[in-house]
Design an enzyme around this catalytic site. Structure first.
Site, PDB file in Angstrom:
ATOM      1  N   HIS A 140     -61.277  31.288 -14.171  1.00 57.48           N
ATOM      2  CA  HIS A 140     -60.547  30.526 -13.143  1.00 57.48           C
ATOM      3  C   HIS A 140     -59.168  30.076 -13.628  1.00 57.48           C
ATOM      4  O   HIS A 140     -58.640  29.062 -13.164  1.00 57.48           O
ATOM      5  CB  HIS A 140     -61.344  29.282 -12.704  1.00 57.48           C
ATOM      6  CG  HIS A 140     -62.691  29.592 -12.152  1.00 57.48           C
ATOM      7  ND1 HIS A 140     -62.889  30.479 -11.112  1.00 57.48           N
ATOM      8  CD2 HIS A 140     -63.915  29.103 -12.469  1.00 57.48           C
ATOM      9  CE1 HIS A 140     -64.183  30.529 -10.829  1.00 57.48           C
ATOM     10  NE2 HIS A 140     -64.828  29.726 -11.626  1.00 57.48           N
ATOM     11  N   HIS A 181     -65.240  22.998 -11.653  1.00 62.22           N
ATOM     12  CA  HIS A 181     -64.958  24.419 -11.397  1.00 62.22           C
ATOM     13  C   HIS A 181     -65.123  25.309 -12.618  1.00 62.22           C
ATOM     14  O   HIS A 181     -65.811  26.330 -12.546  1.00 62.22           O
ATOM     15  CB  HIS A 181     -63.554  24.562 -10.803  1.00 62.22           C
ATOM     16  CG  HIS A 181     -63.300  25.878 -10.122  1.00 62.22           C
ATOM     17  ND1 HIS A 181     -64.242  26.495  -9.317  1.00 62.22           N
ATOM     18  CD2 HIS A 181     -62.197  26.693 -10.094  1.00 62.22           C
ATOM     19  CE1 HIS A 181     -63.732  27.633  -8.835  1.00 62.22           C
ATOM     20  NE2 HIS A 181     -62.505  27.761  -9.297  1.00 62.22           N
TER      21      HIS A 181
HETATM   22 FE   LIG Z   1     -66.190  25.924  -8.444  1.00 61.41          FE
END
Ligand SMILES: [Fe+2]
Length: 460
Positions: free
Chosen positions: A320, A347
């Site tokens: 990410h 995240h």
């Molecule tokens: Fe996430």
């Protein structure tokens, strides 16, 4: 010659000044992801139409309200919650829920109840009961102290929890800390969308799994990407459908137009929740709301200013990587201007703590695009390590960037203990298989009342 030496010394000093001595932990969690717990792990309570998936969250701006939510699987009624102060069980009050349900592909939800109770006394234990006769279930919670600048308060911080055995370790470890009073949840709840057709029974199972904590203390919700549930291939075009039916927040109390961004005050903290997955460009509702919200924060009343969001702005994991960058560009100058103390994100399924840095000087031609130390900037904490089905993010970029103080590829949760208007003590607890281990600790100094430099070395 002397001039050359001076220039060399200035150069070396500038490097040293920006080198925090960041540390990448040697500890690496098992690399293979865990499976979700079996369907039978958290069965519904016994009894016909028994209320289940009970959860609470703050129901107003200042902490005198609570939203109590639950699901009745078969029938719409009963839709009443009875509640009373611990010392006044002869003075019971009732509130009616608003009831909703939804369909998602081939799934049809139970009846989802949300009842807001208001005008509660501060710092008081309440009992509440839902269901009738043989299916009645009783819970309790303690309201926060009245908002004020030196009110101590302890938050837990959990992100990306999911519903594996590792998720359960995280939750059990958090619950073992009897001092924590509320959870700041950083998004990605059930991971139902990792199952075929976004199997929404996994939303139900998650609601039963976390009930042991969230029925007794409020969790403050942030929206993550696993809440989007956008699946046009199966005819599901409405983003956030399961999440917004199941989890209500008091967004209107902060003049927000959406449950995905809002603010609350709790004890000595002003908490702003943002949405990484809603529009935030100039002129959008979230942008306009945050622009008006930040100047309203009264640090003399709530010295501590926190921002919760899902996709981190400063994170050095290759998973990410830079997904939060455009939001950082949009909002970071405001957070620095208003001296936000801490930004919590999830995240990325690992842990990371930054120094106080900002990257707000760049104007497309001046070349000033590197983050620098900034006493007015927040510390960025990534706590996306609840232990979900997708496993750990164990691929950090090398070398460790100068803004990164400490990072570790494993699971865990954090605790933030606000002591007074100037000091807060922070601990990140690693899930070391069966027991929590304090693997990162830090004192945070308040940016408004005590903007001194904190020790910025990894403290393990
Ligand atoms: Fe996430």
């Amino acid at each position: 010659m002397i001039m050359k030496s001076i220039i060399t010394l200035i150069f070396l000093f500038s490097i040293v000044n920006f080198c925090y001595g960041g540390k990448t932990s040697d500890y690496v969690r098992q690399q293979w992801p865990s499976a979700d717990m079996s369907k039978g792990s958290f069965p519904p309570p016994s009894g016909y139409n028994a209320p289940e998936q009970v959860h609470i969250t703050q129901g107003d701006k200042e902490g005198r309200g609570m939203i109590i939510s639950w699901v009745t699987p078969l029938k719409r009624l009963p839709n009443i919650v009875t509640y009373w102060e611990e010392s006044k069980d002869n003075d019971k009050q009732m509130a009616k829920s608003r009831v909703t349900h939804y369909k998602y592909f081939n799934y049809s939800s139970g009846f989802i109840h949300h009842a807001t109770i208001e005008n509660l006394q501060y710092n008081t234990k309440y009992f509440y009961e839902i269901g009738i006769n043989g299916t009645a279930r009783r819970f309790n919670f303690i309201t926060p102290p009245e908002v004020g600048p030196d009110v101590p308060y302890t938050f837990g911080i959990i992100g990306d929890l999911g519903q594996t055995e590792d998720s359960n370790h995280t939750l059990e470890h958090y619950m073992a800390n009897k001092n924590a009073q509320a959870v700041l949840f950083l998004g990605d709840l059930s991971y139902a969308d990792d199952h075929p057709y976004h199997n929404n029974e996994r939303w139900d199972q998650w609601g039963r799994f976390v009930e042991k904590s969230v029925a007794y203390q409020p969790w403050i919700w942030t929206t993550g990407n696993h809440e989007i549930d956008y699946a046009p291939e199966i005819g599901e075009h409405v983003p956030f459908k399961p999440y917004t039916h199941r989890y209500h927040v008091p967004y209107k109390a902060s003049q927000s137009s959406s449950p995905h961004w809002y603010s609350i005050k709790r004890a000595s903290a002003h908490i702003i929740v943002l949405s990484s997955y809603s529009a935030y460009g100039k002129y959008t509702p979230q942008y306009e709301w945050l622009k008006q919200e930040l100047p309203k924060v009264n640090r003399s009343e709530t010295p501590w200013l926190f921002v919760l969001l899902h996709s981190p702005w400063y994170n050095s994991n290759n998973y990410h990587y830079m997904e939060g960058e455009s939001m950082r560009v949009a909002f970071e100058p405001w957070l620095v201007e208003h001296k936000v103390d801490l930004v919590f994100a999830g995240h990325v399924h690992s842990y990371e703590r930054s120094g106080r840095v900002s990257n707000v000087r760049y104007n497309i031609t001046n070349g000033l695009s590197m983050p620098i130390k900034d006493a007015s900037a927040p510390v960025y904490l990534t706590i996306g390590d609840g232990g979900n089905i997708e496993g750990v993010a164990n691929n950090f970029s090398e070398p460790q960037p100068s803004y990164s103080i400490f990072r570790e590829a494993s699971f865990g949760h954090a605790i933030l203990e606000i002591k007074n208007r100037t000091h807060a003590f922070y601990t990140w607890h690693r899930n070391n298989n069966t027991k929590p281990v304090a693997a990162d600790t830090a004192w945070f100094y308040n940016r408004y009342f005590y903007p001194h430099e904190e020790p910025d070395t990894a403290n393990v």
